[in-house]
Design an enzyme around this catalytic site. Structure first.
Site, mmCIF file in Angstrom:
data_model
loop_
_atom_site.group_PDB
_atom_site.id
_atom_site.type_symbol
_atom_site.label_atom_id
_atom_site.label_comp_id
_atom_site.label_asym_id
_atom_site.label_seq_id
_atom_site.Cartn_x
_atom_site.Cartn_y
_atom_site.Cartn_z
ATOM 1 N N ALA A 66 18.891 -23.873 -90.240
ATOM 2 C CA ALA A 66 18.616 -22.821 -91.212
ATOM 3 C C ALA A 66 17.184 -22.965 -91.717
ATOM 4 O O ALA A 66 16.585 -24.040 -91.628
ATOM 5 C CB ALA A 66 19.602 -22.910 -92.375
ATOM 6 N N GLU A 115 26.303 -24.695 -85.754
ATOM 7 C CA GLU A 115 27.412 -23.933 -86.332
ATOM 8 C C GLU A 115 27.538 -22.559 -85.676
ATOM 9 O O GLU A 115 28.647 -22.075 -85.443
ATOM 10 C CB GLU A 115 27.217 -23.811 -87.842
ATOM 11 C CG GLU A 115 27.436 -25.142 -88.562
ATOM 12 C CD GLU A 115 27.073 -25.092 -90.028
ATOM 13 O OE1 GLU A 115 27.943 -25.407 -90.859
ATOM 14 O OE2 GLU A 115 25.916 -24.733 -90.345
ATOM 15 N N GLU A 135 22.743 -32.091 -92.056
ATOM 16 C CA GLU A 135 22.688 -31.670 -93.455
ATOM 17 C C GLU A 135 22.748 -32.823 -94.460
ATOM 18 O O GLU A 135 22.126 -32.756 -95.527
ATOM 19 C CB GLU A 135 23.821 -30.670 -93.744
ATOM 20 C CG GLU A 135 23.590 -29.281 -93.178
ATOM 21 C CD GLU A 135 24.041 -29.133 -91.736
ATOM 22 O OE1 GLU A 135 24.087 -27.999 -91.233
ATOM 23 O OE2 GLU A 135 24.361 -30.164 -91.093
#
Length: 260
Positions: A66, A115, A135
């Site tokens: 991200a 993901e 993460e």
């Protein structure tokens, strides 16, 4: 529809959706997630689209994660909204997409990238692929379904190790873990994936949509997957594809499914 962050290309019923942010290693930001949602929404209603291949521009990255710059100053509530919105718009949308979705994983698939690949119905990787959920190294946990889909694919122990160490695995490890179905040379990735897509397209897409719903039901809380299977199996008998498929089998010819 024109996009800024993705490319689309329909080749005889096989739609390639390509994340195209090479300078950012195809990292996902809000605009890209929205564009991917819009592209899948278009593909859902386009009768010419039979199978979707999801990939990233170049050989360096499928999606490197991200775009952290977008949420580095978020509050807890904003973080929850970010995850909920992304899951609804893209990750769950892809997982429940009524047409087959294959992720062609080229290079890095990290965080939100892995993901996204896991949301696809299955994955093919180039042998230079690196996958992981880093993460926890940022003080976060996966927020786009990673804590749920990774254990389903590789088992609880391996998923826990990957998440806790924040480490990467290579394509051959991913194959060993059942995270990907196939590994091939980078230059062969799309061609190899298209060959699988062409095999899929020989079969009933109506039946495949039913199979997607039945398989996914097994992973939904409070849903009896066996009952969904029975219902979808029964409904198949009322389709034109069933009539064509059985007629072709009995008459020893290739089926020409109408898709109804």
């Amino acid at each position: 529809m024109e996009f800024e962050n993705i490319l689309t290309e329909n080749n005889d019923g096989i739609l390639q959706i390509i994340i195209n942010r090479p300078k950012k290693l195809n990292a996902l930001n809000r605009d890209t997630i929205q564009e991917l949602h819009d592209a899948f929404l278009d593909a859902k209603d386009d009768e010419e689209v039979k199978v979707v291949i999801l990939t990233g521009t170049g050989e360096k990255a499928f999606v490197a994660g991200a775009d952290i710059s977008e949420f580095s100053d978020f509050s807890a509530e904003e973080g929850r909204e970010l995850a909920a919105d992304g899951q609804a718009k893209l990750f769950d949308f892809v997982a429940n997409f009524p047409k087959p979705v294959i992720a062609a994983v080229n290079g890095f698939a990290l965080g939100g990238g892995l993901e996204l690949a896991m949301a696809a119905h299955f994955r093919v990787a180039s042998d230079n692929a690196k996958m992981g959920l880093p993460e926890t190294s940022l003080g976060l946990i996966p927020g786009y379904g990673g804590t749920q889909r990774l254990p389903q694919l590789v088992g609880k122990g391996r998923a826990m190790e990957m998440i806790m160490t924040a480490g990467m695995i290579d394509a051959n490890q991913a194959l060993q873990y059942n995270l990907v179905n196939h590994v091939c040379e980078p230059e062969e990735l799309i061609e190899f994936t298209e060959k699988i897509a062409k095999k899929i397209m020989k079969n009933s897409l109506v039946a495949m949509s039913a199979a997607i719903r039945a398989v996914n039901a097994n992973y939904e809380d409070g849903v009896n997957g066996f009952e969904v299977e029975i219902s979808e199996f029964g409904s198949s008998f009322g389709t034109e594809d069933f009539k064509e498929g059985t007629s072709a089998f009995l008459n020893k010819r290739k089926a020409d499914f109408p898709g109804k």
